[in-house]
Every structure is written in structure tokens, then in C-alpha cells.
Enzyme design. Structure first.
Site, PDB file in Angstrom:
ATOM      1  CB  SER A   1      36.827  37.941  32.461  1.00 22.58           C
ATOM      2  OG  SER A   1      37.809  37.058  32.882  1.00 22.58           O
TER       3      SER A   1
ATOM      4  CG  HIS B   1      37.452  32.453  31.274  1.00 21.96           C
ATOM      5  ND1 HIS B   1      38.161  32.936  30.207  1.00 21.96           N
ATOM      6  CD2 HIS B   1      37.550  33.384  32.238  1.00 21.96           C
ATOM      7  CE1 HIS B   1      38.680  34.106  30.524  1.00 21.96           C
ATOM      8  NE2 HIS B   1      38.334  34.400  31.752  1.00 21.96           N
TER       9      HIS B   1
ATOM     10  CG  HIS C   1      43.690  33.027  33.219  1.00 16.41           C
ATOM     11  ND1 HIS C   1      42.478  32.368  33.122  1.00 16.41           N
ATOM     12  CD2 HIS C   1      43.492  34.268  32.732  1.00 16.41           C
ATOM     13  CE1 HIS C   1      41.593  33.195  32.588  1.00 16.41           C
ATOM     14  NE2 HIS C   1      42.172  34.345  32.341  1.00 16.41           N
TER      15      HIS C   1
ATOM     16  CE1 TYR D   1      42.944  32.510  37.513  1.00 19.84           C
ATOM     17  CE2 TYR D   1      43.943  34.320  36.294  1.00 19.84           C
ATOM     18  CZ  TYR D   1      42.845  33.551  36.621  1.00 19.84           C
ATOM     19  OH  TYR D   1      41.638  33.826  36.034  1.00 19.84           O
ATOM     20  CD  GLU D   2      42.337  28.860  34.790  1.00 14.13           C
ATOM     21  OE1 GLU D   2      41.471  27.972  34.787  1.00 14.13           O
ATOM     22  OE2 GLU D   2      42.597  29.567  33.787  1.00 14.13           O
TER      23      GLU D   2
ATOM     24  CB  ALA E   1      38.248  41.635  32.241  1.00 14.03           C
TER      25      ALA E   1
ATOM     26  CG  MET F   1      45.471  38.548  36.839  1.00 15.19           C
ATOM     27  SD  MET F   1      44.405  37.731  38.025  1.00 15.19           S
ATOM     28  CE  MET F   1      44.130  39.077  39.192  1.00 15.19           C
ATOM     29  CB  SER F   2      44.800  36.929  30.476  1.00 14.42           C
ATOM     30  OG  SER F   2      44.221  38.126  30.001  1.00 14.42           O
TER      31      SER F   2
ATOM     32  CG  ASN G   1      38.653  46.247  38.216  1.00 19.62           C
ATOM     33  OD1 ASN G   1      38.592  45.311  37.404  1.00 19.62           O
ATOM     34  ND2 ASN G   1      39.760  46.563  38.842  1.00 19.62           N
TER      35      ASN G   1
ATOM     36  CG  HIS H   1      35.589  37.090  38.917  1.00 15.53           C
ATOM     37  ND1 HIS H   1      36.478  37.449  37.917  1.00 15.53           N
ATOM     38  CD2 HIS H   1      34.880  36.051  38.413  1.00 15.53           C
ATOM     39  CE1 HIS H   1      36.303  36.657  36.867  1.00 15.53           C
ATOM     40  NE2 HIS H   1      35.338  35.799  37.143  1.00 15.53           N
TER      41      HIS H   1
HETATM   42  N1  HPA Z   1      43.783  43.479  38.258  1.00 14.49           N
HETATM   43  C1  HPA Z   1      44.189  42.377  37.598  1.00 14.49           C
HETATM   44  N2  HPA Z   1      43.442  41.754  36.722  1.00 14.49           N
HETATM   45  C2  HPA Z   1      42.207  42.253  36.471  1.00 14.49           C
HETATM   46  C3  HPA Z   1      41.728  43.396  37.122  1.00 14.49           C
HETATM   47  C4  HPA Z   1      42.568  44.036  38.073  1.00 14.49           C
HETATM   48  O1  HPA Z   1      42.213  45.048  38.679  1.00 14.49           O
HETATM   49  N3  HPA Z   1      40.464  43.615  36.642  1.00 14.49           N
HETATM   50  C5  HPA Z   1      40.224  42.642  35.734  1.00 14.49           C
HETATM   51  N4  HPA Z   1      41.280  41.815  35.625  1.00 14.49           N
END
Ligand code: HPA
Length: 279
Positions: free
Chosen positions: A31, A62, A84, A86-87, A114, A218-219, A242, A254
Site C-alpha cells: 500500500s 493497489h 489480501h 480480507y477481500e 505498509a 494484513m498481508s 502509522n 487508510h
Molecule cells: N494494522 C494493520 N495493518 C496495517 C496497519 C495497522 O495499524 N497499518 C498499515 N497496515
């Protein structure tokens, strides 16, 4: 999806009709990091939508293109955007691109993502080399019948396979040394993967810190598991977009994740372009 091997072979055959280039290195851009694909020279760009059986990313940031060409003389295949779990994609779909990269000839994989920073030593925008992972997604990339034909190295393609050096110490050292040459310190950290798409609660982050995690995302872990099944060596780099939930007294969004990717683009590009010929 059934018969992932036949489908991945069809996808690889289609890609070979676009270019004779045989990539040695695969790069998966996470990302906000997609712009790195502009570094590819003599680029041949193929939208995922045109590749048989290739899953489409549904997430902002993406873009969904495979780019083949060279970076600093190294033949590469760059995935601009990933899918991912989650999709709603199955493990076979999430790992499909990594399987195709293996069939195309990739022997080393650079995965980027990310991530949220759990380790308070990381600041927002830090680039971290992944030293290991904790897979808390509740599923596994190699779920289902074993397919030994995906092996690209002697001894690979087994039902049960070693994950004790999943992220190559040798490749990681090259990245750390190159960052030092460029005047900054590349930290190492453990990446913990959740399914998502909700960000974590502060209580989950406290629990993950206790478990030994430095980063959360998440990846990545499923691509890495598939790569290790095939015998592909992996270098993983996270960008801390973050601080994880509860580390700072502010919500996570996001847009911020995307913005940080853009902000560190110069440093990220400089590291990768110098590193790639060394891998
Ligand atoms: N948590 C999960 N996935 C992420 C985060 C997060 O804080 N930041 C970027 N991808």
C-alpha cells in the site's frame, strides 16, 4: 479454485507471450508503494485483468499491474498491488501471484508492505526489515493438497516445510548494510499478520507486543509461506505508516497509510535501486 498449478502455468504462459524476459527477482509493492514500479526500465506492463486466473485487487492504492523489465540491469517482475485474504480471496488466490512468479523463474522475492508500528522505537515513516513473522490470520498459504511441482529449488515443494529462516538473514544483511552506506539505520522487526480488514484494538496491540511483535499488518505472510514452499528466498520490508492502535492517542485511517508511502518514496526508491543488483 482447483488445480492451482494448471492455472498458474496458464498465467505464466500468457505472461511469456508479452516478453521473453525471465525475471530473477520478484517484487511485491504494498500500500502506497506502487510508484516504485516507475523504476523499471524497458517495462512491459500487463494489467492483472488480462492475465488468466489472476486475482484483482479491490483496495484503494493497489493498482493491479504486473510490470516486467530491468532495474539496474536485474531482470525483475514487479507486482503493483496485491490481493489480501480480507477481500474475501481464498488462500489459493492470495498466493496465486507468488506461484506465478516462481513459474516465471523468480528465485528471490522482495515483499513490501505498509504496517502499524508496535515497537515504540519506530517512528511513523520508518522502513523496517522483517526478521520473522507471526501468522495470526487463522489460515495458511499452503492449505489444501500439496503441489510439489511448484518447487524451484532442490528439496522444496514438501508437504511440511521449514520456516526457521523464512526471511533470509543474508538478504536482510545486504539491506541493512546498504541503508548504513546511505547514512541511516534499517531496524529489524517481527511482523505479526492479522486477517483484517478492521485495524486492531489497543488491547490486541498490547497482546501482540507481549507475543514479541514489532509490526502489525494484513498481508505478506501468505506470500512468504508460498515462496518458502517453493524454495524462493525472501527479503521483507515494512514501512511504518502509522503507530499501531493505542500506541498514540489517535485513530488510524487508510489515507494516512497511503500518504506515508508517498512521503518515504525517495528513501525507499534509493535503498531498493542500490540494493537490487546486490541481491
Ligand atoms: N494494522 C494493520 N495493518 C496495517 C496497519 C495497522 O495499524 N497499518 C498499515 N497496515
Amino acid at each position: 479454485m482447483t488445480d492451482q498449478y494448471a492455472k498458474a502455468t496458464a498465467a505464466a504462459d500468457h505472461i511469456r507471450t508479452h516478453t521473453p524476459l525471465q525475471p530473477a527477482l520478484g517484487i511485491i509493492l504494498g500500500s502506497g508503494l506502487g510508484n516504485f514500479a516507475s523504476q523499471v526500465e524497458q517495462a512491459v506492463t500487463i494489467p492483472y485483468a488480462e492475465i488468466p486466473h489472476f486475482p484483482q485487487s479491490t483496495v484503494a492504492g493497489h493498482s493491479g499491474k504486473l510490470i516486467l523489465g530491468t532495474i539496474a540491469g536485474v531482470p525483475v517482475a514487479v507486482m503493483q498491488g496485491r490481493v489480501h485474504a480480507y477481500e474475501g480471496y481464498s488462500m489459493e488466490q492470495v498466493t496465486f501471484p507468488a506461484r506465478v512468479l516462481g513459474l516465471l523463474g523468480v528465485r528471490k522475492l522482495l515483499v513490501t508492505n505498509a504496517a502499524g508500528g508496535i515497537n515504540p522505537r519506530y517512528g511513523q515513516g520508518a522502513i523496517v526489515a522483517i526478521s520473522d513473522h507471526i501468522n495470526l490470520t487463522g489460515t495458511n498459504a499452503a492449505l489444501g493438497p500439496n503441489e510439489p511441482r511448484f518447487a524451484v529449488a532442490p528439496g522444496a515443494g514438501q508437504r511440511f516445510f521449514d520456516m526457521s529462516a523464512a526471511y533470509s538473514p543474508a538478504l536482510r544483511k545486504l539491506a541493512i548494510d546498504e541503508a548504513a552506506r546511505q547514512g541511516w539505520m534499517l531496524n529489524e522487526g517481527v511482523y505479526l499478520a492479522v486477517l483484517g480488514p478492521s485495524y486492531e484494538t489497543p488491547a490486541e496491540i498490547r497482546a501482540f507486543r507481549t507475543l514479541g511483535a514489532d509490526l502489525v499488518g494484513m498481508s505478506t505472510v501468505h506470500e512468504v509461506i508460498a515462496a518458502r514452499h517453493m524454495g524462493i528466498e525472501v527479503l521483507g520490508l515494512s514501512v511504518v505508516t502509522n503507530m499501531a492502535a493505542g500506541v498514540l492517542d489517535q485513530p488510524i485511517n487508510h489515507e494516512e497509510v497511503m500518504e506515508i508511502g508517498r512521503r518515504i518514496e525517495g528513501q525507499f526508491t534509493h535503498l531498493l535501486t542500490a540494493l537490487i543488483p546486490q541481491l
